[in-house]
Design a protein around this motif. Sequence first.
Motif, PDB file in Angstrom:
ATOM      1  N   PHE A  10      74.501  11.429  23.089  1.00 29.33           N
ATOM      2  CA  PHE A  10      74.330  12.075  21.797  1.00 29.33           C
ATOM      3  C   PHE A  10      72.861  12.347  21.464  1.00 29.33           C
ATOM      4  O   PHE A  10      72.565  13.238  20.674  1.00 29.33           O
ATOM      5  CB  PHE A  10      75.027  11.264  20.704  1.00 29.33           C
ATOM      6  CG  PHE A  10      76.526  11.404  20.763  1.00 29.33           C
ATOM      7  CD1 PHE A  10      77.144  12.556  20.312  1.00 29.33           C
ATOM      8  CD2 PHE A  10      77.308  10.401  21.315  1.00 29.33           C
ATOM      9  CE1 PHE A  10      78.515  12.706  20.398  1.00 29.33           C
ATOM     10  CE2 PHE A  10      78.683  10.538  21.413  1.00 29.33           C
ATOM     11  CZ  PHE A  10      79.297  11.694  20.947  1.00 29.33           C
ATOM     12  N   LEU A  18      76.348  15.123  13.123  1.00 28.17           N
ATOM     13  CA  LEU A  18      77.470  14.343  13.629  1.00 28.17           C
ATOM     14  C   LEU A  18      77.054  13.414  14.770  1.00 28.17           C
ATOM     15  O   LEU A  18      77.708  12.399  15.020  1.00 28.17           O
ATOM     16  CB  LEU A  18      78.577  15.274  14.119  1.00 28.17           C
ATOM     17  CG  LEU A  18      79.341  16.059  13.050  1.00 28.17           C
ATOM     18  CD1 LEU A  18      80.294  17.055  13.701  1.00 28.17           C
ATOM     19  CD2 LEU A  18      80.105  15.116  12.130  1.00 28.17           C
ATOM     20  N   SER A  19      75.967  13.756  15.450  1.00 25.26           N
ATOM     21  CA  SER A  19      75.500  12.934  16.578  1.00 25.26           C
ATOM     22  C   SER A  19      74.763  11.684  16.116  1.00 25.26           C
ATOM     23  O   SER A  19      74.773  10.661  16.820  1.00 25.26           O
ATOM     24  CB  SER A  19      74.566  13.763  17.476  1.00 25.26           C
ATOM     25  OG  SER A  19      75.243  14.859  18.049  1.00 25.26           O
ATOM     26  N   SER A  70      85.370  11.957  21.239  1.00 24.61           N
ATOM     27  CA  SER A  70      84.811  10.618  21.440  1.00 24.61           C
ATOM     28  C   SER A  70      85.487   9.608  20.519  1.00 24.61           C
ATOM     29  O   SER A  70      85.847   8.504  20.943  1.00 24.61           O
ATOM     30  CB  SER A  70      83.301  10.637  21.165  1.00 24.61           C
ATOM     31  OG  SER A  70      82.642  11.528  22.037  1.00 24.61           O
ATOM     32  N   PHE A 100      76.716   8.319  16.018  1.00 20.46           N
ATOM     33  CA  PHE A 100      77.033   7.840  17.362  1.00 20.46           C
ATOM     34  C   PHE A 100      75.808   7.202  18.020  1.00 20.46           C
ATOM     35  O   PHE A 100      75.925   6.189  18.715  1.00 20.46           O
ATOM     36  CB  PHE A 100      77.558   8.990  18.229  1.00 20.46           C
ATOM     37  CG  PHE A 100      78.944   9.435  17.878  1.00 20.46           C
ATOM     38  CD1 PHE A 100      80.050   8.820  18.435  1.00 20.46           C
ATOM     39  CD2 PHE A 100      79.148  10.477  16.975  1.00 20.46           C
ATOM     40  CE1 PHE A 100      81.341   9.225  18.116  1.00 20.46           C
ATOM     41  CE2 PHE A 100      80.430  10.897  16.644  1.00 20.46           C
ATOM     42  CZ  PHE A 100      81.529  10.267  17.210  1.00 20.46           C
ATOM     43  N   SER A 117      83.512  17.693  20.817  1.00 21.08           N
ATOM     44  CA  SER A 117      83.253  16.456  21.565  1.00 21.08           C
ATOM     45  C   SER A 117      83.135  15.238  20.665  1.00 21.08           C
ATOM     46  O   SER A 117      83.512  14.134  21.062  1.00 21.08           O
ATOM     47  CB  SER A 117      81.985  16.617  22.411  1.00 21.08           C
ATOM     48  OG  SER A 117      80.879  16.966  21.597  1.00 21.08           O
ATOM     49  N   HIS A 118      82.601  15.421  19.457  1.00 26.31           N
ATOM     50  CA  HIS A 118      82.478  14.270  18.552  1.00 26.31           C
ATOM     51  C   HIS A 118      83.853  13.703  18.218  1.00 26.31           C
ATOM     52  O   HIS A 118      84.071  12.493  18.242  1.00 26.31           O
ATOM     53  CB  HIS A 118      81.763  14.681  17.259  1.00 26.31           C
ATOM     54  CG  HIS A 118      80.350  15.133  17.464  1.00 26.31           C
ATOM     55  ND1 HIS A 118      80.023  16.441  17.693  1.00 26.31           N
ATOM     56  CD2 HIS A 118      79.196  14.437  17.498  1.00 26.31           C
ATOM     57  CE1 HIS A 118      78.716  16.548  17.847  1.00 26.31           C
ATOM     58  NE2 HIS A 118      78.190  15.349  17.734  1.00 26.31           N
ATOM     59  N   ARG A 172      72.559  15.576  23.140  1.00 27.13           N
ATOM     60  CA  ARG A 172      73.203  16.571  22.283  1.00 27.13           C
ATOM     61  C   ARG A 172      72.264  16.969  21.144  1.00 27.13           C
ATOM     62  O   ARG A 172      72.123  18.162  20.820  1.00 27.13           O
ATOM     63  CB  ARG A 172      74.506  15.994  21.732  1.00 27.13           C
ATOM     64  CG  ARG A 172      75.274  16.894  20.770  1.00 27.13           C
ATOM     65  CD  ARG A 172      75.986  18.004  21.487  1.00 27.13           C
ATOM     66  NE  ARG A 172      76.647  18.897  20.537  1.00 27.13           N
ATOM     67  CZ  ARG A 172      77.946  18.823  20.214  1.00 27.13           C
ATOM     68  NH1 ARG A 172      78.712  17.913  20.788  1.00 27.13           N
ATOM     69  NH2 ARG A 172      78.469  19.667  19.360  1.00 27.13           N
TER      70      ARG A 172
END
Length: 263
Positions: free
Chosen positions: A209, A237-238, A99, A241, A95-96, A212
Amino acid sequence: MFINNLDPVAFSAGPLSIRWYGLFFSFGFILGYIIMQLFFKQKNYKTEDLDKLLLYIFVGTVIGARLAHCLIYEPDFYLAHPVEILKIWQGGLASHGGSLGVVIAVLIFLRKNKYRFLELGDMLCVPIALVCSLIRVGNFFNSEILGIPTNTDFGVIFVRLGESFPRHPAQLYEAVAYFAVFLILMAIYVFVKNRPQGLIVGLLLTLTFTARMAIEPFKVEQADYSTNAIFNVGQLLSIPFILVGIAVIIYSVRKNSKLKKGM
């Protein structure tokens, strides 16, 4: 306790098998297209442009999500077998990356079409949250993106994986969280008429995020390596964002405040 014995294949026609994941993914894009049509007509924008935009976004989402999964979560395998990256039908989308792929796709679209980035982004972010929710439901049908064992009687047993113990239904946790974000963003878009441009973009990034980040500890580590840190790969990774989302909210609110003062 729920026994997940769901068949990931919705139906078959000869050698062709249609999976529930693909149906939920496609259904999400169709619903998103319908919502965007309503938004475009409300602003008297050309719906022909929306058709082009949808194609850009679809391609950007798939390429971004696939590359992110291969190069971030399983780099050793895919760098050694680069041809396997092309085999999208075997699964593996992040998903990252999806996006980021959407953002790049929109920027490319805007080079040939005169729309304001944040205004278009606000419209897009409403259905994007819905699409994310439906994709996670598809993951549940596929028995993938698993949660960790609950060590209690609560949870979901994924029989098709040969398991007899319950896990956290992490896919459904995310699906519910993203659907809640969709409802929030839709309510803001419809009822808050004088909202700052970019507010919905910032809220989508921040809320989805953050959700997440909160749900990741209940999921099995997806990367084939460990960070040996407090946060796993999905959480790390979140963070960018979330920070970008907060920055966009602050920027949009301040810009809107300046515009009001100048009136």
